[in-house]
Design an enzyme around this catalytic site. Structure first.
Site, mmCIF file in Angstrom:
data_model
loop_
_atom_site.group_PDB
_atom_site.id
_atom_site.type_symbol
_atom_site.label_atom_id
_atom_site.label_comp_id
_atom_site.label_asym_id
_atom_site.label_seq_id
_atom_site.Cartn_x
_atom_site.Cartn_y
_atom_site.Cartn_z
ATOM 1 N N TYR B 124 -18.928 55.219 8.333
ATOM 2 C CA TYR B 124 -19.146 56.400 7.524
ATOM 3 C C TYR B 124 -19.147 56.020 6.047
ATOM 4 O O TYR B 124 -18.224 55.358 5.569
ATOM 5 C CB TYR B 124 -18.069 57.463 7.773
ATOM 6 N N GLN B 186 -19.093 66.770 10.261
ATOM 7 C CA GLN B 186 -20.173 66.751 11.254
ATOM 8 C C GLN B 186 -20.606 65.315 11.582
ATOM 9 O O GLN B 186 -20.963 65.007 12.727
ATOM 10 C CB GLN B 186 -21.363 67.626 10.826
ATOM 11 N N GLN B 255 -8.483 51.514 -11.813
ATOM 12 C CA GLN B 255 -7.955 52.299 -10.702
ATOM 13 C C GLN B 255 -7.913 53.769 -11.074
ATOM 14 O O GLN B 255 -8.269 54.640 -10.279
ATOM 15 C CB GLN B 255 -6.553 51.799 -10.345
ATOM 16 N N HIS B 258 -10.790 56.348 -10.574
ATOM 17 C CA HIS B 258 -11.207 56.815 -9.240
ATOM 18 C C HIS B 258 -11.047 58.322 -9.087
ATOM 19 O O HIS B 258 -11.857 58.979 -8.439
ATOM 20 C CB HIS B 258 -10.390 56.125 -8.150
ATOM 21 N N GLU B 322 -1.776 49.345 -1.975
ATOM 22 C CA GLU B 322 -3.085 48.968 -1.435
ATOM 23 C C GLU B 322 -3.567 47.688 -2.140
ATOM 24 O O GLU B 322 -3.911 46.705 -1.501
ATOM 25 C CB GLU B 322 -4.071 50.119 -1.670
ATOM 26 N N HIS B 323 -3.602 47.723 -3.475
ATOM 27 C CA HIS B 323 -3.992 46.554 -4.269
ATOM 28 C C HIS B 323 -2.784 46.075 -5.063
ATOM 29 O O HIS B 323 -2.110 46.881 -5.695
ATOM 30 C CB HIS B 323 -5.083 46.910 -5.283
ATOM 31 N N ASP B 356 -13.215 44.375 -5.076
ATOM 32 C CA ASP B 356 -13.889 45.634 -4.716
ATOM 33 C C ASP B 356 -15.359 45.398 -4.390
ATOM 34 O O ASP B 356 -15.958 46.120 -3.604
ATOM 35 C CB ASP B 356 -13.808 46.631 -5.876
ATOM 36 N N GLU B 410 12.588 46.072 40.010
ATOM 37 C CA GLU B 410 11.991 47.279 39.404
ATOM 38 C C GLU B 410 11.556 48.268 40.499
ATOM 39 O O GLU B 410 10.873 49.251 40.195
ATOM 40 C CB GLU B 410 10.805 46.908 38.496
ATOM 41 N N HIS B 415 3.956 45.632 44.179
ATOM 42 C CA HIS B 415 3.772 44.526 43.232
ATOM 43 C C HIS B 415 4.317 43.231 43.824
ATOM 44 O O HIS B 415 3.709 42.175 43.714
ATOM 45 C CB HIS B 415 4.492 44.826 41.911
#
Lengths: 428, 428
Positions: B124, B186, B255, B258, B322-323, B356, B410, B415
């Site tokens: 996406y 969608q 940063q 953004h 994150e960075h 980036d 068990e 088994h």
């Protein structure tokens, strides 16, 4: 078993379909419990333990005294089997250690990955009639190898307030840091949010009933990572005329005994094999204590006759089974065609129970078709790959202009400027 | 920027806290749209496109003619920059190829992993004012290297019904199979469930606004895998007296531009650096087109003075950025202490924008503290590790007894029996 002869492709969806799991009805109950755990911590955990497990634990943490007692209670024979399994699981998962390389993508631009363990992990081990100590080994052994700092475990106590000694012994061997008497949704909530006693973790592993699964799904949305989504266990056996019906029957039954919702699928190119396997199943079923479960599961299971092994493998990949047993003459060749499966068992001696317990592979695997996108639990499940990079002056010269052009085209001038000030600096 | 001097540990939570993201209000709207996509496929996708993107696409699939047109519209300079970035991203991600080893855990018991690409992945790429063609490179390049069979991409068209040509060019270079004009919830629904035109995928990757995130969360529960949960972007800079204030200011601003919810954190052992960085920020801010965004983001950002670099790194790990940019004299030594971060930039020339766009590392990274449990997107994100095992007769002798004992303990006799029939067979 339903026998399906030479199905055309339009029939495949009916063969590979799983029963729909609708956890949405549980959602409200599960949410309510999670919310109480979040608000009231230990006290709420103890209340739900009393409500669902019939015992209010005086304290949640398992004591050193209880650990010592467990060691006395487990038979030397079982302790040795657990040690053997642990040896093999450790050996296989240790072989999965990551060694990254520094890559110079352009002159002066170095990039690399480093594998770093997740600091805090939480393992969930279900209670119930059978003590799943093998799950303890499967979840804790790779966590220990990865180097996770805190490996905590939650498991519900029996009505006498105790945890099965084999579970405690396996936890000690595998390297669990701390064990808490909590089960179900309350255990998942305690590990996701933390309580006075139970520390908050970053990732939760382990199987459970539909309530545990729904709780993992809910906390997994944004609070904590989870190993994978879950559904009923499955086995798919691919066999040709060279296969041993007795073994296949035993393999199908070992899956079927898990529960009435277990998925069992036999795909073969040999018509006679189906009837021979069915005969064997009838015979072996007689001696099985969990006969009732197995019979019901077999009612829903299918034997599919196909033209070729290629077609068999195409159907396997459309099904994406958790466990795939390949008992064909040229099983290595057949195995090359596996695209979607959790764990694959090759040849006539590699039964699923070998991997369930002691061969060394993990038994926490993607069910319900999730093998199309998820791996089973492995060493990576307990680590993150962090990327590092270093640029020299030459590195700035190598990629500086490309960064400026791309940042400008994305209308991010601050991004461009961070490179521009460096280019200007080295050109001064 | 708020300056915080020598905070005691009880103040750390205030420093590392993120704004709470509550997607629950969106849930109903998002569910309703997803449900329509599931029921009505293409027709519903087109309706929502008209509603949200102001254009009803005649057909969803981008045509070969549109691809050719895009190639003509992108400047040679930008095309070359994209090719450079793609070269580096490919080189770094190619170095991440997995080579497994066969391990003999005990005599006759062989286990191994095989990395197999996810067959169908969906990428996406958000629309909006700036065309994020860099995201196309970051998501599609490793998918192509992994060998994913179907790499599909959804991105919303502009009001003129077209997709930005740089996005289409990047998609062709990186190896996207098919592109569809669909955005928002969608698009996520179309890839999760499939429509007449858009194929169903097994895993969805990519950033988006809060609606896209909520949609990914919902379909990620049980329908399809997703790359990771997401939150606003973040940078943390660790610097000592050796750092260059001009560079740090540029990094913080890159940063901050953004959006107003961007997280910016400077941690330093040098008191003077803070005021020098602030002076530089004021100056650089004047020339920044996205000045308004950046100023608001800086209002929420923090400069923290600490005693030692060890303390700085402890605070970094509590924050899990994150960075992470490390501009210290001995940055390699400082980097050894990284436990929680998405991607780390070392030394004065490795600005975030290098990674980036063009150094080769991925820019799809865990935000919001998820770096404690998640890796950024890498080659593994597009693969599964399937385990295989083979047992010889000797293998059955090696682990057979352990499997029998554990299965019996068990209470899973089916088994146990699957191993027993094999032991008896080889002893006959």
């Amino acid at each position: 078993m339903h026998t399906i002869l030479y199905p055309t492709k339009d029939k495949w969806e009916g063969i590979t379909g799983r029963p729909h799991i609708d956890a949405s009805q549980l959602c409200e109950n599960v949410s309510a419990i999670l919310s109480e755990i979040r608000k009231r911590g230990d006290e709420a955990v103890k209340e739900y333990e009393e409500m669902f497990d019939g015992i209010r634990p005086e304290q949640l943490a398992v004591t050193e005294k209880e650990m010592a007692e467990a060691e006395r209670l487990v038979s030397p024979e079982l302790a040795e089997a657990i040690a053997t399994a642990h040896h093999n699981i450790r050996k296989f998962h240790e072989s999965q250690r990551f060694t990254g390389n520094k890559v110079e993508t352009m002159p002066g631009v170095e990039c690399w990955q480093k594998s770093v363990p997740i600091e805090k992990v939480g393992l969930y081990v279900p209670g119930g009639t059978a003590p799943l100590f093998s799950t303890v080994l499967m979840l804790a052994t790779p966590a220990k190898i990865a180097g996770c700092r805190d490996i905590i475990m939650c498991t519900p106590p029996a009505r006498d307030g105790k945890i099965n000694p084999a579970i405690l012994v396996a936890a000690r061997i595998a390297g669990v840091s701390r064990i808490y008497k909590a089960g179900g949704v309350q255990a998942i909530g305690a590990m996701a949010y933390g309580t006075e006693t139970v520390p908050k973790v970053y990732k939760i592993f382990g199987p459970g009933n539909q309530y545990v699964m729904a709780a993992k799904q809910q906390v997994g949305i944004a609070d904590v990572a989870i190993d994978m989504p879950a559904g009923p266990s499955e086995v798919c056996v691919v066999a040709d005329a060279s296969a041993t019906p007795e073994f296949i029957a035993a393999d199908l039954l070992s899956q079927a005994e898990h529960g009435t919702d277990s998925q069992v699928l036999l795909i073969t190119t040999d018509r006679h094999l189906i009837s021979n396997v069915e005969k064997e199943i009838k015979q072996q079923l007689e001696n099985l204590p969990r006969k009732e479960f197995a019979e019901k599961a077999l009612d829903n299971s299918k034997a599919v006759l196909v033209e070729t092994l290629d077609e068999a493998m195409e159907l396997v990949n459309a099904y994406a089974p958790e466990h795939l047993i390949i008992q064909t003459e040229n099983y290595n060749e057949t195995a090359e065609k596996v695209i979607n499966a959790g764990s694959v068992f090759l040849g006539k001696y590699a039964c699923e129970s070998a991997g369930d317990y002691a061969s060394g592979t993990n038994h926490t695997l993607p069910t319900h078709g999730y093998a199309t996108a998820y791996s089973g639990v492995n060493l990576d499940s307990y680590c993150r790959k962090i990327t590092f990079q270093h640029l020299s002056e030459q590195g700035v010269r190598s990629i500086g202009r490309a960064v400026e052009i791309m940042a400008a085209a994305e209308q991010l001038d601050g991004h461009k400027n961070a490179m521009t000030v460096r280019i200007e600096h080295i050109n001064r």
